[in-house]
Design an enzyme around this catalytic site. Structure first.
Site, PDB file in Angstrom:
ATOM      1  N   LYS A   1       0.842  -1.205   0.000  1.00 44.81           N
ATOM      2  CA  LYS A   1       0.000   0.000   0.000  1.00 44.81           C
ATOM      3  C   LYS A   1       0.877   1.254   0.000  1.00 44.81           C
ATOM      4  O   LYS A   1       2.095   1.164   0.186  1.00 44.81           O
ATOM      5  CB  LYS A   1      -0.918  -0.020   1.232  1.00 44.81           C
ATOM      6  CG  LYS A   1      -0.172   0.018   2.562  1.00 44.81           C
ATOM      7  CD  LYS A   1      -1.096  -0.311   3.731  1.00 44.81           C
ATOM      8  CE  LYS A   1      -0.325  -0.328   5.048  1.00 44.81           C
ATOM      9  NZ  LYS A   1      -1.144  -0.868   6.149  1.00 44.81           N
TER      10      LYS A   1
ATOM     11  N   ARG B   1     -10.850   0.243  15.039  1.00 49.14           N
ATOM     12  CA  ARG B   1     -10.717   1.001  13.793  1.00 49.14           C
ATOM     13  C   ARG B   1     -11.627   0.327  12.766  1.00 49.14           C
ATOM     14  O   ARG B   1     -12.686   0.832  12.463  1.00 49.14           O
ATOM     15  CB  ARG B   1      -9.239   0.992  13.367  1.00 49.14           C
ATOM     16  CG  ARG B   1      -8.849   2.141  12.497  1.00 49.14           C
ATOM     17  CD  ARG B   1      -7.361   2.185  12.262  1.00 49.14           C
ATOM     18  NE  ARG B   1      -6.844   0.975  11.614  1.00 49.14           N
ATOM     19  CZ  ARG B   1      -5.585   0.841  11.187  1.00 49.14           C
ATOM     20  NH1 ARG B   1      -4.723   1.832  11.354  1.00 49.14           N
ATOM     21  NH2 ARG B   1      -5.192  -0.260  10.610  1.00 49.14           N
TER      22      ARG B   1
ATOM     23  N   TYR C   1      16.490  29.272   9.610  1.00 47.17           N
ATOM     24  CA  TYR C   1      15.285  29.973  10.063  1.00 47.17           C
ATOM     25  C   TYR C   1      15.134  29.882  11.568  1.00 47.17           C
ATOM     26  O   TYR C   1      15.360  28.826  12.163  1.00 47.17           O
ATOM     27  CB  TYR C   1      14.044  29.352   9.425  1.00 47.17           C
ATOM     28  CG  TYR C   1      13.868  29.687   7.966  1.00 47.17           C
ATOM     29  CD1 TYR C   1      13.683  30.998   7.547  1.00 47.17           C
ATOM     30  CD2 TYR C   1      13.863  28.670   7.016  1.00 47.17           C
ATOM     31  CE1 TYR C   1      13.504  31.297   6.201  1.00 47.17           C
ATOM     32  CE2 TYR C   1      13.680  28.955   5.671  1.00 47.17           C
ATOM     33  CZ  TYR C   1      13.499  30.269   5.272  1.00 47.17           C
ATOM     34  OH  TYR C   1      13.320  30.555   3.944  1.00 47.17           O
TER      35      TYR C   1
ATOM     36  N   MET D   1      12.516  24.266   3.404  1.00 52.58           N
ATOM     37  CA  MET D   1      11.771  23.584   2.348  1.00 52.58           C
ATOM     38  C   MET D   1      12.710  22.823   1.402  1.00 52.58           C
ATOM     39  O   MET D   1      12.432  21.673   1.021  1.00 52.58           O
ATOM     40  CB  MET D   1      10.941  24.591   1.549  1.00 52.58           C
ATOM     41  CG  MET D   1      10.071  23.945   0.490  1.00 52.58           C
ATOM     42  SD  MET D   1       9.132  25.119  -0.490  1.00 52.58           S
ATOM     43  CE  MET D   1       7.862  25.619   0.653  1.00 52.58           C
TER      44      MET D   1
HETATM   45  C1  LIG Z   1      -0.427  -1.937   6.697  1.00 53.66           C
HETATM   46  C2  LIG Z   1      -1.010  -3.221   7.135  1.00 53.66           C
HETATM   47  C3  LIG Z   1      -0.170  -4.315   7.425  1.00 53.66           C
HETATM   48  C4  LIG Z   1       1.330  -4.221   7.442  1.00 53.66           C
HETATM   49  O1  LIG Z   1       1.734  -3.604   8.641  1.00 53.66           O
HETATM   50  P1  LIG Z   1       3.294  -3.405   8.982  1.00 53.66           P
HETATM   51  O2  LIG Z   1       3.305  -2.869  10.362  1.00 53.66           O
HETATM   52  O3  LIG Z   1       3.814  -2.416   7.987  1.00 53.66           O
HETATM   53  O4  LIG Z   1       3.926  -4.724   8.861  1.00 53.66           O
HETATM   54  C5  LIG Z   1      -0.790  -5.511   7.724  1.00 53.66           C
HETATM   55  N1  LIG Z   1      -2.137  -5.625   7.772  1.00 53.66           N
HETATM   56  C6  LIG Z   1      -2.961  -4.580   7.528  1.00 53.66           C
HETATM   57  C7  LIG Z   1      -4.432  -4.767   7.612  1.00 53.66           C
HETATM   58  C8  LIG Z   1      -2.426  -3.339   7.207  1.00 53.66           C
HETATM   59  O5  LIG Z   1      -3.240  -2.316   6.970  1.00 53.66           O
END
Ligand SMILES: *Cc1c(COP(=O)(O)O)cnc(C)c1O
Length: 360
Positions: free
Chosen positions: A35, A130, A252, A300
């Site tokens: 992802k 969640r 800055y 930046m």
């Molecule tokens: C992102 C995610 C993972 C991977 O998590 P990591 O901590 O990066 O290993 C696994 N399962 C779900 C449902 C996720 O959203």
């Protein structure tokens, strides 16, 4: 002439980290999580680095289409499931497995033509609050989904809130096992932290993410001590050097002041490249392969470094922001964040090179 900044993604390091995850998972199905544009590495690069995974998991439907277009024929798991009915239709067309965490998603499946045959990962809420169903709703959803002609195989999953903490999954495991009791389905529970240190959570399929990119899922230590290799190097160059007198300020807000004569280097990298603006003076960085620290506020397009440990440094000298010499975990920790955020935040304007082959 482009700015001297670039990121380098190492395909051999990705392969190495996947092999390590696979060894830890001892024969379980391994979903490589790709992802967020492969945690900032580029989705195509991630698909290449993790070509030996059993499946790829992500949350973006356009990303799933890209994987199919670019030739990934293996399983794809959508970790947030469908956002609308059209996503379920895409899942049927492109053979995507869907997480189902919400009643509405079951309704969408129910209205599909019966030849669809979509594999489902039914999500249990084990305490993160969640996504997912609680105990009774979970079992009811399992019964309903299993009866749908449009659904292929059903697996059970949950996501841990505290897999990185000692005993952090005990309660979640109890709740999950309770809810899953007697249901005929495979289990997928483990993220990177659980894949690495909690064999009791491995179930039938693990879902490692950040460990595959050479960063630690834990609050302490770095990935190298876990046997992982960095997959992203962020590099730039010095574009100026300043000789400072005692009492001179840097950057800055003049947040850093010298107490002595000091040479500092100006690096072509700033928060618009994805470097964390919250990195304080003292954050590790390397110049000409030598570790030193940042000074002053990150701007930046630029940040400044102490050149005392690198007397030979001059404009044009190579700088590693993170990678082989400076662990991304160390930069993250100094900046009050995690490696995940830094790699995902790599900015569009930074060109990404890909390293392949035997060299690494
Ligand atoms: C992102 C995610 C993972 C991977 O998590 P990591 O901590 O990066 O290993 C696994 N399962 C779900 C449902 C996720 O959203």
């Amino acid at each position: 002439m482009p700015r001297p900044i670039s990121a380098t993604v190492s395909i051999p390091a990705m392969r190495h980290n996947l092999a390590l995850a696979r060894a830890r998972a001892r024969g379980r199905f391994v979903w490589a999580v790709v992802k967020a544009n492969g945690y900032g590495h580029g989705l195509a690069n991630a698909a290449r680095g993790f070509a030996a995974a059993d499946g790829l998991a992500l949350v973006e439907f356009d990303g799933a289409s890209q994987l199919r277009r670019e030739g990934w024929a293996g399983p794809v798991l959508m970790l947030e499931g469908a956002f609308e009915q059209a996503d379920v239709e895409q899942a049927a067309r492109e053979r995507l497995s869907l997480v189902v965490h919400e009643e509405r998603q079951v309704d969408w499946l129910a209205t599909m033509p019966p030849h669809a045959q979509i594999d489902v990962f039914l999500k249990f809420n084990s305490g993160m609050n969640r996504l997912g169903f609680r105990h009774d709703a979970f079992r009811a959803a399992f019964a309903r989904i299993s009866g749908l002609p449009t659904v292929g195989r059903v697996a059970l999953m949950t996501h841990f809130a505290n897999a990185d903490l000692d005993g952090g999954t005990d309660d979640a495991m109890r709740r999950f096992e309770d809810a899953a009791a007697g249901l005929q389905a495979g289990w997928s529970l483990a993220n990177s932290a659980a894949t690495l240190q909690l064999p009791g959570t491995h179930g039938d399929a693990v879902r490692p993410g950040v460990m595959l990119y050479g960063a630690t899922p834990f609050g302490e230590g770095d990935a190298r001590s876990l046997g992982l290799r960095p997959t992203m190097r962020l590099e730039s160059r010095l574009i100026a050097v300043q000789q400072l007198e005692p009492g001179d300020a840097v950057g800055y807000g003049s947040t850093f002041r010298t107490g002595r004569p000091m040479r500092i280097g100006v690096v072509a990298c700033g928060y618009a490249d994805g470097y964390p603006r919250h990195a304080p003076s003292g954050t590790p960085i390397a110049v000409d392969g030598v570790r030193t620290v940042t000074v002053g506020r990150v701007a930046m397009d630029m940040l400044m470094v102490d050149l005392e440990p690198v007397p030979g440094a001059r404009p044009g000298s190579a700088v590693e922001l993170w990678g082989d010499i400076v662990p991304i975990d160390a930069v993250a920790r100094a900046s009050g964040t995690i490696g995940y955020e830094l790699m995902c935040a790599l900015a569009q304007r930074v060109p990404v090179h890909v390293e392949d082959g035997a060299a690494s």
